[in-house]
Design an enzyme around this catalytic site. Structure first.
Site, PDB file in Angstrom:
ATOM      1  N   HIS A 606      -4.782 -11.859 -17.339  1.00 38.95           N
ATOM      2  CA  HIS A 606      -4.065 -10.530 -17.179  1.00 38.95           C
ATOM      3  C   HIS A 606      -2.697 -10.799 -17.648  1.00 38.95           C
ATOM      4  CE1 HIS A 606      -3.583  -6.702 -16.349  1.00 38.95           C
ATOM      5  NE2 HIS A 606      -4.170  -6.473 -15.080  1.00 38.95           N
ATOM      6  N   ASP A 610      -3.538  -6.650 -20.975  1.00 39.07           N
ATOM      7  CA  ASP A 610      -3.393  -5.513 -20.111  1.00 39.07           C
ATOM      8  C   ASP A 610      -4.807  -4.597 -20.390  1.00 39.07           C
ATOM      9  OD1 ASP A 610      -2.769  -4.344 -22.218  1.00 39.07           O
ATOM     10  OD2 ASP A 610      -0.686  -4.030 -21.706  1.00 39.07           O
TER      11      ASP A 610
END
Length: 633
Positions: A606, A610
């Protein structure tokens, strides 16, 4: 067995290397050309010499400052030159290895031959000798496991006659220890004072070694934020000795014993002190403070004396008592005087039995008579009174319980460590999507029938993923922890998960976006065969920018894979399932039809991915599956 060959990373070839001599550190500064090797010799009195890393220059006399190596036996009958071979680091991540097979026996001549086969954390590799000579002694036997990098594994000599001069008592890496020269010892004297040294606490007066406590369930190390007591201060029960910074907060460390703080082993500001590591020493008598100070240096590693009456102490611990905690001094007194712990009353905080409580009981004669009569009486049958019917069942279960320890290979150990680190340190983002597999299956069938080209579904998936990464370059990146930023990769290198007997290997198809599906298919087959045979070269499994794990050949519909650091993404591919869905026909009307669907699940870092980047990658991937012929462009 043809294995990947790697040359020893430490020893470098130089002319007349066996005739080189060890230089002192002062002489080495004035000589411009040197080569670093792991080399040995014998000094005048017959002591075997081998430094870990020496400066070697041909035809130079020995300096006065030599590095000595003791290998079991000293005082050889005559001088000779030899080389101690250490376990090489055959991959960047290798810290230890296994001796799979010795290709040379003791006494064999060595002329740049393969000495042995070493199992690393990735594959089994050949260890070549760069020097001519004779294999005089094998220090680590065939089949040895978890040999640390740098530990001596063999000794070679230049002359065959010198083989007999290596004593038979020289064996194993455990018998080889290095001695630093006087010059090095003088230079590192300050460092050695700062680092840990081991002492025996049996030589100290009566004392208590305070270790770093575990102040939270997840704490495995802590920092000494502040010492609230100084050396020589009186300590009462419940006094705060120091403040410890844990992984959660800064907490106070209270003393459960009265005495005097004789020595602070971990000074204020110490970082990452492991739980259980000694941080201070307390004594009962203030006259013993100076003795402890003189015997223990700051930062020393305290070697705890093994209790002589460990079994009896465990019995005391098991006895029923009215207190919840017991101090070490009180426990020792109970054992020495044979007291009944259940008759003693605790006066310390939170029900702690203190030394003073035991001394008071000894003076009053409490517990001594009952303990002596209790020793003569057999232990009460507690288990038989509880439930007579349950005991046979419990014993039957204990007898029927059997297990087998499965030893892990070096590869599986590294995989376990890496996966745990990845799951703990990498924020995983999971995105899933279904793709229609029918166009791919039709295209695969067409290649086979019209062009006689056989490719697997996995080969086409690799090409589709590579093209998606090319179209979305933000997904073909990794996280640089040092810089704290995302680094885009220049090439699209796909790692393929291949299951082997030793563990999961990930050979790499490099520049997959630039290769045809047929060339990808041929390369994957070759890499998979090498992986299963343990013949992968380091450049064939190290690196990669993205991984694919395909379990479509098993009854697995969908799953989530764990990212392989330093990569930032891995695609989990499930099996194809036939489902009924509304499909728009040529007349524009929806009709039910049977289609083959396959689930794709993206596990992404992450910090790099995104939602927008992950969505764009899966959209590009779906487009490749819907129009499979675009992969040929």
């Amino acid at each position: 067995m043809a294995l990947s060959r790697l040359r020893h990373p430490i020893v470098s070839r130089a002319p007349s290397l066996f005739r080189a001599r060890i230089l002192s550190s002062t002489a080495s500064r004035s000589l411009p050309h040197t080569s670093t090797v792991q080399k040995s010799s014998v000094d005048g009195d017959g002591t075997l010499l081998r430094p870990a890393s020496l400066l070697m220059v041909p035809r130079v006399q020995d300096g006065s400052s030599k590095l000595k190596l003791q290998i079991g036996v000293r005082n050889f009958s005559s001088s000779f030159l030899h080389m101690v071979l250490g376990m090489p680091a055959l991959s960047p991540t290798m810290t230890q290895g296994n001796i799979a097979k010795w290709r040379k026996k003791e006494g064999d001549k060595v002329t740049g031959d393969v000495l042995c086969e070493i199992e690393t954390d990735k594959a089994t590799l050949e260890f070549e000798s760069l020097e001519e000579g004779f294999l005089a002694k094998i220090l680590v036997a065939e089949g040895s496991k978890d040999v640390p990098v740098g530990q001596p594994i063999a000794i070679t000599v230049e002359d065959e006659e010198d083989i007999q001069k290596v004593p038979a008592s020289v064996a194993g890496g455990s018998g080889v220890e290095e001695k630093k020269s006087k010059h090095e010892n003088a230079g590192n004297e300050d460092k050695q004072q700062e680092t840990s040294s081991t002492i025996n606490t049996a030589e100290l007066p009566p004392h208590i070694v305070l270790g770093m406590p575990a102040l939270s369930p997840t704490m495995n190390q802590g920092n000494i934020a502040k010492w609230r007591k100084k050396e020589g201060d009186k300590i009462e029960v419940g006094d705060v000795i120091c403040e410890i910074e844990t992984d959660k907060a800064t907490l106070e460390f209270e003393s459960l014993e009265e005495g005097y703080l004789a020595k602070i082993v971990a000074p204020e500001g110490s970082k990452d002190v492991a739980v259980g590591q000694p941080i201070a020493i307390t004594v009962e008598d203030p006259d013993d403070i100076e003795i402890v100070k003189a015997s223990v240096s700051s930062g020393s590693d305290i070697k705890k004396e093994k209790p002589q009456q460990q079994e009896s102490r465990n019995e005391v611990r098991a006895e029923k008592s009215s207190f919840t905690r017991i101090s070490p001094s009180a426990k020792l007194l109970i054992t020495e005087f044979g007291l009944d712990a259940s008759t003693l009353k605790a006066s310390g905080p939170r029900g702690t039995l203190l030394k003073g409580d035991v001394l008071a009981a000894i003076k009053a004669g409490i517990g001594s008579s009952s303990s002596s009569s209790k020793d003569k009486m057999p232990p009460p049958p507690v288990h038989s009174q509880a439930s007579p019917s349950a005991s046979p069942e419990r014993s039957h279960l204990q007898q029927s319980e059997s297990f087998e320890d499965m030893p892990n290979s070096q590869i599986r150990k590294v995989i376990a460590t890496r996966l745990l680190e990845s799951k703990q340190n990498t924020p995983h983002l999971y995105l899933s999507s279904d793709v229609i597999l029918d166009p791919l299956l039709s295209f695969r069938k067409e290649l086979k029938e019209k062009h006689d080209v056989k490719v697997s579904v996995n080969d086409i998936v690799i090409k589709a993923v590579a093209m998606a990464l090319k179209n979305v370059p933000e997904a073909n990146a990794y996280w640089n922890a040092e810089k704290g930023e995302v680094i885009l990769s220049d090439s699209v290198d796909i790692s393929i998960a291949v299951a082997t007997e030793k563990g999961l290997m990930t050979p790499i198809v490099r520049n997959a976006d630039q290769k045809t599906i047929s060339s990808i298919s041929i390369e994957v087959k070759e890499l998979a065969e090498k992986a299963r045979a343990g013949k992968l070269k380091p450049n064939e499994f190290q690196g990669g920018t993205f991984s694919i794990s395909n379990l479509g050949m098993f009854p697995v519909d969908h799953f989530c894979a764990i990212i392989n650091p330093p990569q930032s993404g891995i695609l989990a591919v499930g099996r194809g399932n036939k489902v009924v869905e509304p499909v728009v026909g040529s007349d524009g009307l929806e009709k039910p039809a049977v289609v083959t669907k396959m689930n794709l699940t993206l596990s992404a870092d992450h910090r790099v991915f995104d939602g927008k980047v992950g969505g764009a990658f899966l959209s590009a991937l779906r487009s490749n599956f819907s129009d499979i012929r675009r992969l040929l462009l």
